[in-house]
Design a protein around this motif. Structure first.
Motif: not given
Length: 120
Positions: A59-72
């Motif tokens: 959960i900590a590693a796949f935080n919102p910033q990481v999720a948004l970058a992956l979605l981009d």
């Protein structure tokens, strides 16, 4: 879920750094974002403690910033795939062509997302 829904969830979540920490005996863990605890666990049996440790670290590693970058990245790759297809390139053409491998890999990645329940 759609990419849009995943993006909306990530944008609503607490932004900024997320951290994972464990007690010295590694039996208690928590994930925090901007000073607030997002999730925590109390000691349990060894299997449950290990599972919570792994879940909280994830959960900590796949935080919102990481999720948004992956979605981009997914959005950009989807656009590249559509562009290549608009040029008439397909994965069914000559396997010796570099475009074949690019398209095949894109299509495999999109298939994996769909199998995971993500609508593109």
């Amino acid at each position: 879920m759609t990419l849009t829904e995943l993006r909306e969830i990530a944008e609503r979540a607490t932004q900024g750094e997320w951290t994972f920490s464990a007690s010295l005996d590694k039996r208690r863990h928590h994930v925090a974002a901007l000073g607030g605890v997002v999730c925590a666990s109390d000691p349990g049996d060894e299997e449950r403690t290990r599972r919570h440790h792994n879940d909280h670290e994830h959960i900590a590693a796949f935080n919102p910033q990481v999720a948004l970058a992956l979605l981009d990245c997914v959005t950009e790759l989807k656009g590249a795939l559509l562009y290549l297809e608009s040029l008439g390139l397909t994965a069914s053409k000559d396997e010796g062509e570099p475009e074949y491998h690019i398209l095949r890999d894109f299509q495999r990645s999109i298939k994996k997302l769909k199998e995971a329940g993500v609508t593109i």
